[in-house]
Design an enzyme around this catalytic site. Structure first.
Site, short mmCIF file in Angstrom:
data_model
loop_
_atom_site.label_atom_id
_atom_site.label_comp_id
_atom_site.label_asym_id
_atom_site.label_seq_id
_atom_site.Cartn_x
_atom_site.Cartn_y
_atom_site.Cartn_z
CB CYS A 168 6.71 1.75 2.06
SG CYS A 168 6.52 3.46 1.51
CG HIS A 193 2.10 0.53 2.75
ND1 HIS A 193 2.79 0.63 3.94
CD2 HIS A 193 2.52 1.59 1.99
CE1 HIS A 193 3.58 1.69 3.92
NE2 HIS A 193 3.44 2.28 2.75
CD GLU A 230 1.69 -2.14 5.86
OE1 GLU A 230 1.73 -0.90 5.90
OE2 GLU A 230 2.20 -2.82 4.93
#
Length: 270
Positions: free
Chosen positions: A104, A232, A234
């Site tokens: 991002c 994302h 994660e």
């Protein structure tokens, strides 16, 4: 096997550094340190001590002057305590075969630094950027991602359709000219594309949340050692992160991108 030492850079507006380091550990990284950018300046941290570098998501410098623009200027202009330019340390890290992941805001930084896409080996020359979403609003939603099996990208090898969230206001890829965009496709540097429910690349909103051309969600460089993506990974490191898990809607987690990186680095000579 080589140890995997991961460095996650924080400071000046990052906000997912802890989750990112946690996901690197889940993927098998021997070490995952969260280090403030200022420690690179002071010399307390050296890129050469790591082989996996991650620029996490957030809002670097409040997105002043454009997302990650101020951070890119910081990297270009500053040196460490010994007088060595940070950009040179980053170049040496890449030349040594280190892997770089930009998520991002981290992706926005990589394109503004010119680390991506680095066509013709022109590293640190800006060839693309990321602009405002076509919707003219911040997008926070889950998307499907189609990896390109022809891409040299280390992170996406052998992966099939993925799911993960996006949360950004400036995620539309903008190339400096049409020829550059065409080369990204021709040279398989488009590592990830937004996909529709049938798993096909799409320009249709909201499956493509920002209007990025050619459904581009992530880019790699010609070496395949760098990946930048707007979603994302994660944020999907466990099955319960997925909004449909209680309904049995299972999907491969974003941890797989990290795991591929760890596997690749372990296979290198120590």
């Amino acid at each position: 096997m080589a140890p995997v030492n991961t460095l996650v850079i924080t400071g000046y507006g990052t906000n997912s550094h802890l989750e990112t380091a946690h996901t690197a550990r889940l993927a098998g990284s021997d070490r995952a340190d969260v280090v403030h950018f200022s420690d690179l300046i002071s010399g307390e941290c050296r890129l050469s001590d790591y082989n996996f570098l991650i620029f996490p998501g957030g809002f670097l410098d409040g997105d002043d002057l454009g997302a990650a623009q101020t951070a890119a200027m910081r990297w270009r202009s500053l040196s460490d305590a010994a007088g060595k330019p940070l950009l040179r340390s980053l170049e040496e890290f890449l030349d040594a075969g280190g892997l770089v992941l930009g998520i991002c805001n981290g992706f926005q930084l990589l394109v503004k630094l010119g680390v991506l896409p680095a066509l013709d080996g022109a590293r640190f020359e800006r060839q693309a950027s990321l602009g405002h979403n076509d919707s003219a609003r911040f997008e926070d939603r889950w998307v499907r991602l189609l990896p390109n099996p022809e891409s040299p990208c280390v992170f996406t090898r052998g992966l099939s359709l993925l799911a993960m969230p996006v949360r950004h206001g400036e995620g539309k890829l903008v190339c400096r000219d049409e020829a550059t965009l065409a080369r990204l496709a021709a040279e398989n540097l488009i590592a990830l594309q937004y996909a529709d429910p049938e798993g096909r690349p799409t320009q249709e909103y909201p499956w493509n949340p920002n209007g990025s051309p050619l459904a581009i969600a992530g880019l790699t460089d010609p070496t395949g050692h760098v990946l930048g993506l707007m979603p994302h990974p994660e944020a999907f490191h466990h099955v319960t992160n997925h909004p449909g898990w209680t309904r049995g809607e299972l999907a491969p987690p974003g941890t797989l991108l990290f795991a591929n990186a760890v596997r690749y680095l372990r296979a290198q000579e120590a």
